[in-house]
Design an enzyme around this catalytic site. Structure first.
Site, short mmCIF file in Angstrom:
data_model
loop_
_atom_site.label_atom_id
_atom_site.label_comp_id
_atom_site.label_asym_id
_atom_site.label_seq_id
_atom_site.Cartn_x
_atom_site.Cartn_y
_atom_site.Cartn_z
N SER A 9 0.84 -1.20 0.00
CA SER A 9 0.00 0.00 0.00
C SER A 9 0.87 1.24 0.00
CB SER A 9 -0.91 0.02 1.23
OG SER A 9 -1.48 1.32 1.34
N HIS A 34 -1.07 -1.30 -4.23
CA HIS A 34 -2.41 -1.02 -3.69
C HIS A 34 -2.52 0.49 -3.44
CE1 HIS A 34 -6.05 -2.14 -1.37
NE2 HIS A 34 -5.67 -1.25 -0.47
N ASP A 36 -4.79 3.46 -1.90
CA ASP A 36 -5.89 3.73 -0.96
C ASP A 36 -6.45 5.12 -1.17
OD1 ASP A 36 -6.16 1.39 0.76
OD2 ASP A 36 -4.07 1.78 1.27
N MET A 38 -9.15 7.87 -0.08
CA MET A 38 -10.00 8.23 1.07
C MET A 38 -10.55 9.63 0.90
SD MET A 38 -7.51 6.95 4.11
CE MET A 38 -6.74 5.34 4.08
N HIS A 67 -8.35 0.88 -4.05
CA HIS A 67 -9.31 0.64 -2.96
C HIS A 67 -10.03 1.95 -2.67
CE1 HIS A 67 -9.70 -0.46 1.63
NE2 HIS A 67 -10.88 -0.40 1.03
N MET A 69 -12.25 4.12 -0.66
CA MET A 69 -12.92 4.37 0.62
C MET A 69 -13.66 5.69 0.48
SD MET A 69 -9.81 2.97 2.95
CE MET A 69 -8.71 3.11 1.57
N MET A 138 -11.47 -6.31 5.11
CA MET A 138 -10.63 -5.37 5.87
C MET A 138 -10.27 -6.01 7.21
SD MET A 138 -9.95 -2.81 3.99
CE MET A 138 -9.04 -1.92 5.27
N ASP A 176 -6.46 -6.64 4.08
CA ASP A 176 -5.86 -5.30 4.08
C ASP A 176 -5.95 -4.71 5.48
OD1 ASP A 176 -5.06 -2.71 3.49
OD2 ASP A 176 -6.81 -2.23 2.25
C1 DX5 Z 1 -6.43 1.23 5.56
C2 DX5 Z 1 -5.94 0.98 4.16
C3 DX5 Z 1 -4.82 0.00 4.11
C4 DX5 Z 1 -3.61 0.44 4.88
C5 DX5 Z 1 -2.79 -0.74 5.21
O1 DX5 Z 1 -7.46 2.13 5.51
O2 DX5 Z 1 -6.98 0.46 3.37
O3 DX5 Z 1 -4.47 -0.33 2.77
O4 DX5 Z 1 -2.84 1.36 4.18
O5 DX5 Z 1 -1.70 -0.28 5.94
P1 DX5 Z 1 -0.97 -1.18 7.02
O6 DX5 Z 1 -0.40 -2.37 6.28
O7 DX5 Z 1 0.08 -0.27 7.53
O8 DX5 Z 1 -1.99 -1.59 8.04
ZN ZN Z 2 -6.58 -0.48 1.28
#
Ligand code: DX5
Ligand code: ZN
Length: 216
Positions: A9, A34, A36, A38, A67, A69, A138, A176
């Site tokens: 990620s 990956h 993320d 948000m 991903h 969010m 998750m 994840d």
């Molecule tokens: C959380 C994200 C993850 C996160 C994982 O909201 O979706 O992808 O970055 O990070 P680690 O591996 O540090 O938990």
């Molecule tokens: Zn993620």
């Protein structure tokens, strides 16, 4: 079960040097990254948007596992498709029509994923399993990297893997959040084949060894 994949990620990389973060993934011999996304609404944090994804696209051939969010992921399918995402995963908890969003992702030529938070009932995913390329469990509440793995999710992973086998489906089962050398193997044993790792990947003293330990 599909061949195991580790997808680092980028959230855990230096946000002032995403190109360097991408290079680290390539140098570890991996094929996926990956991303993320948000919105500060579906989750209490903001990361980056389609412009950043588009800017990274010409720099790498890595598979962009995006991903979302987002409270309204359906509104952003076209933007991320245009930005060069290969795979878009959307949450069961978001405010949209899941059937329509999955169809829109596939109509845009992308792989479609469905995600659930750690406290969701995995049975909510059952109506969609035939329509997805990936199911994401998750293993932390989304929003931030560096959180502790929630072991109760292993039960959901087992449930979805059993259902996948029973129906003869081949969607990827992704985890994840809080994935490291130990928790990643617990997830593999429970049936997960696609492991997202942020903090543990970027902090690993030997990233190739870290990946090898999870994909053996
Ligand atoms: C959380 C994200 C993850 C996160 C994982 O909201 O979706 O992808 O970055 O990070 P680690 O591996 O540090 O938990
Ligand atoms: Zn993620």
């Amino acid at each position: 079960m599909p061949a195991p994949v580790v997808a680092p990620s980028l959230l855990a990389a230096d946000h002032g040097d995403f190109a360097g973060g991408i290079r680290a993934v390539e140098e570890a011999g991996l094929g996926w990254v990956h991303l993320d996304i948000m919105d500060g609404h579906f989750v209490p944090n903001i990361s980056f948007g389609p412009q950043v994804v588009a800017a990274l696209r010409p720099r790498t051939r890595l598979h962009f596992d995006v991903h979302l969010m987002l409270a309204h992921p359906d509104r952003f399918v076209a933007a991320f498709a245009q930005a060069g995402a290969e795979r878009l995963t959307v949450h069961i908890e978001a405010d949209h029509d899941m059937t329509k969003t999955l169809a829109a992702i596939k109509a845009a030529g992308l792989k479609a994923g469905i995600a659930m938070n750690p406290d969701a009932d995995p049975r909510r995913l059952l109506p969609y399993l035939e329509s997805v390329d990936l199911a994401l469990c998750m293993t932390v509440f989304p929003g931030f990297g560096g959180q502790a793995f929630i072991p109760a999710v292993l039960e959901s992973i087992r449930f979805l893997d059993t259902e996948r086998q029973r129906r003869g489906l081949d969607f990827r089962l992704e985890v994840d959040g809080g994935i490291n050398a130990e928790t990643g193997l617990l997830c593999r044993a429970a049936g997960a084949d696609t492991l997202v790792a942020g903090t543990a990947f970027y902090k690993a003293p030997d990233r190739r060894a870290f990946v090898a330990g999870l994909t053996a």
